[in-house]
Design an enzyme around this catalytic site. Sequence first.
Site, mmCIF file in Angstrom:
data_model
loop_
_atom_site.group_PDB
_atom_site.id
_atom_site.type_symbol
_atom_site.label_atom_id
_atom_site.label_comp_id
_atom_site.label_asym_id
_atom_site.label_seq_id
_atom_site.Cartn_x
_atom_site.Cartn_y
_atom_site.Cartn_z
ATOM 1 N NE ARG A 148 16.116 19.048 -6.600
ATOM 2 C CZ ARG A 148 16.373 17.979 -5.940
ATOM 3 N NH1 ARG A 148 17.475 17.710 -5.394
ATOM 4 N NH2 ARG A 148 15.557 16.846 -5.948
ATOM 5 C CB VAL A 149 20.621 17.377 -11.687
ATOM 6 C CG1 VAL A 149 21.458 17.941 -12.584
ATOM 7 C CG2 VAL A 149 21.307 16.458 -10.450
ATOM 8 C CG HIS A 150 13.661 18.039 -9.534
ATOM 9 N ND1 HIS A 150 13.625 18.206 -8.033
ATOM 10 C CD2 HIS A 150 12.437 17.631 -9.803
ATOM 11 C CE1 HIS A 150 12.332 17.875 -7.664
ATOM 12 N NE2 HIS A 150 11.712 17.593 -8.815
ATOM 13 C CD GLU B 72 5.976 11.242 -12.656
ATOM 14 O OE1 GLU B 72 6.081 10.804 -11.481
ATOM 15 O OE2 GLU B 72 5.854 12.675 -12.791
ATOM 16 N NE ARG C 216 12.400 5.555 -6.624
ATOM 17 C CZ ARG C 216 12.177 4.847 -5.776
ATOM 18 N NH1 ARG C 216 12.147 3.464 -6.037
ATOM 19 N NH2 ARG C 216 11.697 4.965 -4.593
ATOM 20 C CG ASP D 167 15.967 5.001 -9.629
ATOM 21 O OD1 ASP D 167 16.011 5.370 -10.589
ATOM 22 O OD2 ASP D 167 16.335 5.863 -8.639
ATOM 23 N NE ARG E 10 15.335 8.426 -10.118
ATOM 24 C CZ ARG E 10 15.572 8.947 -8.914
ATOM 25 N NH1 ARG E 10 15.438 10.238 -8.900
ATOM 26 N NH2 ARG E 10 15.802 8.307 -7.942
ATOM 27 C CE LYS F 285 18.765 13.300 -9.506
ATOM 28 N NZ LYS F 285 17.645 14.049 -8.654
#
Length: 420
Positions: A245-247, A292, A294, A332, A334, A361
């Site tokens: 998982r990329v979190h 944090e 986005r 967003d 990110r 992702k």
Amino acid sequence: MNASTSEPARHIRLTSHPGQQGPTGAPPIQWGAADALARGPIVGSTTSRAQRNVIGTHSGGYGVYRALAVAAGNLVRGHRADLTNTAPTDDIGPYPQWSDAEKIVSIDPWGASVQSVYADYLARGYDIRPTIAVTKAHVHLPEVKQAIAFQRLQPDGKFLLEDGSAVVTKVAVEPVWWLPGVARRFGVKESDLRRALFEETGGMYPELVTRSDLEVFLPPIGGQTLYVFGDIRDLANPMVTLTARVHDECNGSDVFGSDICTCRPYLTHAIEECIQGAQKGGVGLIAYSRKEGRALGEVTKFLVYNARKRQEGGDRADKYFLRTECVAGVQDMRFQELMPDVLHWLGIRKIHRLVSMSNDKYDAITGSGIEVGERVKIPDALVPADAKVEIEAKIAAGYFTDGGVMTEADLAQVKGRGLV
Ligand SMILES: [Zn+2]
């Protein structure tokens, strides 16, 4: 491949000038070179300015706390880290991706092993600091204990202990940006990237626009933390089943259990999947990025929560992205473009089970040349009632689902709680 053909930045000479290069000066950096010595060490120390070969300094935003400690007299300026016994608990790489200047542009692949690969420089007095640290830990999570109680997980004494703790290797990674490569990743001119970084940080780093010869920037942002379940070297073996998982950081949910989003339930579900995967002979990875809200920050995030819950008609899935855009100007920030770098650092070529529904992702990972097998969605039972707004809005916007996608009219009916 080494791309030393980057176009020169628009040059503004202010106060800083190229320093001396040579036996005691700033070592040249040849990003993407085949071995560590040819690549050259990253010298971001503020103690020996003549040796510096980067813009910015270590520890991301925590460099400001270091400045406070110096100003307050708690830290002696020029303190050199004693690196005795700090070496990685596990050797990682080198992998072929390390010498591909297109695959890794935002971390230093040699950042964990500076003590061994740059021993000669260190002996000559260079202040070279690790930008990656590798250690071992046991992690206790109530959700994992619950999974044991419901017999979804069984302790095995190796990956999962009788007391419910999971055995992990954990890795902290600081960002090290090679600006020509970062610019190419975003499809912008390096000079435009440098100017935007200079201006949007309030002119904090003049060398961005005065020193086009300095190609590496240590940005004042958070890095990444990796938690590995199983043998970290198996990550590079595409024959070993990898659950990953990329979190992206969400303090409100991840730590405090806020129920407006699915972040912690999805994270702990992924950890459960990773433990199961390791027990079946595979390996598990959680790559946790400090981005944090986005990457808009928590103040913006909480402002958006208020705007969502106070809008006419209440918090609704059809207005979910609009409210963020109204406050932040974008939906967003990110930008998953740099995220796969750490996966390439680990030597990953295939993720058999990706525990993420994010299309951004997925596209970034597969677009960087890593194969993805199955995509694992969050079980419906783990979605908090107030988080239905978020998850349905994201699915409608392209998140992975094996179910239906709601129409605009359906989305307007998905409502969250009021402010109290
Ligand atoms: Zn969240």
